[in-house]
Design a protein around this motif. Structure first.
Motif, PDB file in Angstrom:
ATOM      1  N   ARG A  23       0.722  -1.194   0.146  1.00 34.94           N
ATOM      2  CA  ARG A  23       0.040  -0.077  -0.065  1.00 34.94           C
ATOM      3  C   ARG A  23       0.913   1.458   0.058  1.00 34.94           C
ATOM      4  O   ARG A  23       1.818   1.339   0.615  1.00 34.94           O
ATOM      5  CB  ARG A  23      -1.036  -0.015   1.289  1.00 34.94           C
ATOM      6  N   VAL A  24       0.527   2.103  -0.928  1.00 38.83           N
ATOM      7  CA  VAL A  24       1.084   3.467  -0.925  1.00 38.83           C
ATOM      8  C   VAL A  24       0.772   4.432   0.414  1.00 38.83           C
ATOM      9  O   VAL A  24      -0.209   4.604   0.647  1.00 38.83           O
ATOM     10  CB  VAL A  24       0.715   4.243  -2.083  1.00 38.83           C
ATOM     11  N   ILE A  25       1.982   4.649   1.003  1.00 38.88           N
ATOM     12  CA  ILE A  25       1.729   5.417   2.259  1.00 38.88           C
ATOM     13  C   ILE A  25       2.416   6.849   2.121  1.00 38.88           C
ATOM     14  O   ILE A  25       1.859   7.722   3.185  1.00 38.88           O
ATOM     15  CB  ILE A  25       2.342   4.924   3.500  1.00 38.88           C
ATOM     16  N   ALA A  26       2.936   7.114   1.478  1.00 37.25           N
ATOM     17  CA  ALA A  26       3.374   8.405   1.270  1.00 37.25           C
ATOM     18  C   ALA A  26       3.818   8.782  -0.297  1.00 37.25           C
ATOM     19  O   ALA A  26       4.353   7.971  -0.980  1.00 37.25           O
ATOM     20  CB  ALA A  26       4.566   8.657   2.113  1.00 37.25           C
ATOM     21  N   VAL A  27       3.749   9.872  -0.753  1.00 36.47           N
ATOM     22  CA  VAL A  27       3.973  10.164  -2.291  1.00 36.47           C
ATOM     23  C   VAL A  27       4.741  11.629  -2.220  1.00 36.47           C
ATOM     24  O   VAL A  27       4.162  12.721  -1.443  1.00 36.47           O
ATOM     25  CB  VAL A  27       2.829  10.472  -2.921  1.00 36.47           C
ATOM     26  N   GLN A  28       5.870  11.782  -2.731  1.00 40.27           N
ATOM     27  CA  GLN A  28       6.713  12.905  -2.632  1.00 40.27           C
ATOM     28  C   GLN A  28       7.338  13.117  -4.126  1.00 40.27           C
ATOM     29  O   GLN A  28       8.205  12.384  -4.398  1.00 40.27           O
ATOM     30  CB  GLN A  28       7.863  12.908  -1.436  1.00 40.27           C
ATOM     31  N   LYS A  29       6.687  13.994  -5.108  1.00 38.02           N
ATOM     32  CA  LYS A  29       7.229  14.049  -6.185  1.00 38.02           C
ATOM     33  C   LYS A  29       7.067  12.712  -7.176  1.00 38.02           C
ATOM     34  O   LYS A  29       6.181  11.959  -7.064  1.00 38.02           O
ATOM     35  CB  LYS A  29       8.737  14.739  -6.316  1.00 38.02           C
ATOM     36  N   ASN A  30       8.173  12.065  -7.549  1.00 38.97           N
ATOM     37  CA  ASN A  30       8.115  10.740  -8.389  1.00 38.97           C
ATOM     38  C   ASN A  30       8.521   9.634  -7.198  1.00 38.97           C
ATOM     39  O   ASN A  30       8.808   8.551  -7.744  1.00 38.97           O
ATOM     40  CB  ASN A  30       9.231  10.933  -9.635  1.00 38.97           C
TER      41      ASN A  30
END
Length: 354
Positions: A23-30
């Motif tokens: 599961r994606v828990i954080a997104v920072q740019k790419n």
């Protein structure tokens, strides 16, 4: 309970190889931080993924379930595919480009956070409610900083909010005195995911720290003069609460431009929709027609003019966004076929030379 269920996996989801799901828990740019219930990985998108992604909606968002190739020794992973979303909160990206931006995905509840001071904006709240219904999640209004208001002031504001948040739970809370936190937790059962949305300075990060029982998010004071908040959260991130619920914190949004909402405007403005159904004529324009129930409600104070004007404005805005999106889709389709045609011509010329 398997390891994915500890981070919100819904057992009703189709049967797939869970070993390669995270599961994606954080997104920072790419860059994407993912969690498989046991280990965190820093991940990037595969080349095939990037080539096949047509719009911004095709890219991972916080809350997404993704199919990955893990490299445990390096604590890295490659994202190959996104699993179908059960909900997604989408807004028109800031700026002049016609582009969608996913704020959060696969949440069960959206906490629309406003503070009980000067930040309160009923028209903005209508936008959030509309977008939440459209997302597929359930809206809950959270009014923070109750410790800064008297009970009389709080009751007055709750009454105002009730007029626009019809049927939506409204919870006044204080992260300092803990008042309202217990009631809030009833909307955060173990295994479910909620997202915190609202402007800067309304107390989202402070609330995250309160619910976790630890300072995991930086917080800053609000300017006394106008109660404007300062940005503290710089990226979207998901946290696991002590009771097993999951909470997505998001940066404050200065504005919420609608991306879609036609199918949810009736749920958001059910009071006006009911009045419209009581008009004498089914095609009533709510202007000078006889037997107009909307005009009658405006005249006797049953319906506030500000709310009716907001309803009309949002309808116009949604129609305008739809026209822009359709135009962009047509241009994209035209561009795609031009590329295909050019590719075919180049191949034909190449074959002729041979």
């Amino acid at each position: 309970m398997n390891k994915l269920e500890t981070i919100g996996w819904d057992s009703s989801v189709q049967d797939i190889d869970k070993e390669n799901i995270a599961r994606v828990i954080a997104v920072q740019k790419n860059s994407y931080r993912i969690l498989d219930g046991e280990m965190e990985y820093f991940s990037h998108l595969s080349g095939k993924f990037i080539n096949q992604a047509l719009t911004s909606l095709d890219y991972p968002a916080v809350g997404d379930w993704v199919e990955v190739q893990k490299l445990p020794k390096e604590q890295k992973a490659v994202i190959h595919q996104i699993q179908p979303r059960k909900s997604q909160f989408v807004r028109q990206a800031a700026g002049t480009k016609t582009e969608a931006q996913i704020v959060a995905a696969n949440m069960d509840t959206v906490f629309i956070v406003n503070s009980l001071n000067h930040d309160l904006n009923l028209r903005r709240m209508e936008r959030y409610i509309l977008s939440t219904y459209e997302s597929g999640a359930t809206p809950v209004i959270v009014l923070t900083k109750k410790d800064e208001c008297t009970q009389e002031e709080t009751d007055l504001i709750v009454a105002q909010v009730e007029e626009v948040a019809i049927g939506v739970p409204i919870i006044p809370i204080s992260s300092i005195t803990q008042e309202g936190i217990e009631e809030l937790m009833t909307y955060l059962p173990a295994g479910e995911t909620a997202a915190l949305l609202g402007s800067s300075g309304v107390g989202k990060s402070t609330l995250v720290n309160t619910l976790i029982g630890n300072k995991v998010q930086e917080t800053k004071d609000v300017r006394e003069a106008d109660s404007k908040g300062r940005h503290t959260t710089t990226h979207r991130e998901m946290f696991l609460l002590p009771n097993g619920a999951l909470l997505i914190d998001t940066p404050g949004m200065r504005e919420l431009q609608l991306w879609e909402g036609e199918s949810s405007i009736d749920a958001t403005f059910q009071d006006i929709e009911t009045l419209e159904s009581e008009c004498k004529f089914t095609d009533c324009q709510h202007d000078t027609e006889p037997g107009c129930r909307v005009q009658e409600a405006l005249a006797n104070g049953e319906l506030l003019e500000e709310r009716f004007l907001s309803y009309l404005k949002l309808q116009r805005e949604l129609a305008y966004e739809k026209r822009k999106q359709d135009q962009k889709a047509q241009l994209a389709e035209k561009s795609k076929w031009k590329k295909i045609s050019k590719h075919q011509k180049d191949n034909y010329k190449h074959r002729k030379k041979r």
